[in-house]
Motif scaffolding. Structure first.
Motif, short mmCIF file in Angstrom:
data_model
loop_
_atom_site.label_atom_id
_atom_site.label_comp_id
_atom_site.label_asym_id
_atom_site.label_seq_id
_atom_site.Cartn_x
_atom_site.Cartn_y
_atom_site.Cartn_z
N HIS A 82 0.85 -1.19 0.00
CA HIS A 82 0.00 0.00 0.00
C HIS A 82 0.89 1.24 0.00
O HIS A 82 1.76 1.38 0.85
CB HIS A 82 -0.92 0.01 1.23
CG HIS A 82 -1.83 -1.16 1.30
ND1 HIS A 82 -2.96 -1.26 0.51
CD2 HIS A 82 -1.78 -2.30 2.03
CE1 HIS A 82 -3.57 -2.40 0.77
NE2 HIS A 82 -2.87 -3.05 1.67
N LEU A 83 0.63 2.13 -0.97
CA LEU A 83 1.44 3.33 -1.13
C LEU A 83 0.56 4.57 -1.20
O LEU A 83 -0.59 4.49 -1.60
CB LEU A 83 2.26 3.23 -2.41
CG LEU A 83 3.14 1.99 -2.59
CD1 LEU A 83 3.65 1.88 -4.01
CD2 LEU A 83 4.31 2.04 -1.62
N LYS A 84 1.14 5.71 -0.84
CA LYS A 84 0.45 6.99 -0.91
C LYS A 84 1.16 7.87 -1.92
O LYS A 84 2.38 7.86 -2.01
CB LYS A 84 0.46 7.66 0.47
CG LYS A 84 -0.37 8.92 0.55
CD LYS A 84 -0.48 9.39 1.98
CE LYS A 84 -1.28 10.61 2.21
NZ LYS A 84 -1.68 11.45 1.15
N GLY A 85 0.39 8.62 -2.70
CA GLY A 85 0.95 9.47 -3.75
C GLY A 85 1.80 10.61 -3.19
O GLY A 85 1.47 11.20 -2.16
N ASP A 86 2.89 10.89 -3.87
CA ASP A 86 3.79 11.99 -3.51
C ASP A 86 3.71 13.07 -4.59
O ASP A 86 3.39 12.79 -5.74
CB ASP A 86 5.25 11.50 -3.42
CG ASP A 86 5.44 10.43 -2.35
OD1 ASP A 86 4.80 10.52 -1.29
OD2 ASP A 86 6.22 9.49 -2.59
N THR A 87 4.05 14.29 -4.23
CA THR A 87 4.12 15.38 -5.19
C THR A 87 5.47 15.33 -5.91
O THR A 87 6.51 15.19 -5.27
CB THR A 87 3.97 16.74 -4.47
OG1 THR A 87 2.74 16.73 -3.75
CG2 THR A 87 3.96 17.88 -5.45
#
Length: 191
Positions: free
Chosen positions: A151-156
């Motif tokens: 599970h990953l979260k989006g980065d800018t």
């Protein structure tokens, strides 16, 4: 005389300590009760593509849901669903699975939300398969690699895309893909 004063002081101290103990005990019981009540209700809200907001509060111990749409508060009773959720009353029905929800009134859809999800499977030059699911609504991704769910979260980023968690970093830019675990490449596709 000193003995009587000393004895009275000890008895008074024990009495006060005893009262303090009961007060702390009562305080703990009250806190535990308040915590239990808060844990019975799960609240959430969701916005559809038209910008309408649906507020929801689920009382899991009573199997009820209260939804708020356009200022109207709607009470619903839980129903037995094969999967996902199902709540209804005489006019309204709320069904859904995950974050995909539909609220109907007298069999007409009054609110609908479906997350923007893109799924893909890619295979590298060694034949290793990476299954990817990008939830663009939540800016999260879920990958399946060698039986492990990641599970990953989006980065800018300045360009391309990047998703990460404590151990993994996934980047994609101009058709090149790279998944690193603890700084080491575990999956890669180069154009």
């Amino acid at each position: 005389m000193i003995r009587k004063v000393f004895t009275a002081a000890i008895i008074s101290g024990l009495f006060l300590a005893s009262c303090n103990g009961e007060s702390k005990k009562d305080s703990k019981e009250t806190t535990a009760t308040e915590t239990t009540v808060k844990e019975e209700i799960v609240a959430d809200s969701i916005i559809n593509e038209d910008g309408s907001k649906l507020g929801m509060a689920f009382n899991n111990s009573k199997n009820t849901a209260t939804v708020l749409l356009n200022g109207e508060e709607i009470e619903l009773e839980g129903q037995k669903a094969a999967s996902g959720i199902w709540y209804k009353n005489d006019h309204y029905e709320l069904r859904g699975k995950g974050r995909d929800l539909e609220l109907t009134k007298d069999d007409k859809v009054v609110f609908k939300h479906k997350d923007d999800v893109v799924e893909s499977t890619v295979i590298d030059k060694t034949g290793k398969k990476l299954q990817m699911s990008f939830n663009n609504t939540l800016n999260k991704a879920t990958f399946l690699l060698d039986g492990e769910t990641i599970h990953l979260k989006g980065d800018t980023t300045g360009s391309g895309i990047q998703y990460s968690n404590k151990n993994y970093v996934y980047t994609e830019h101009q058709g090149n893909m790279e998944l690193k675990k603890d700084g080491k490449i575990v999956f890669e596709i180069k154009k």
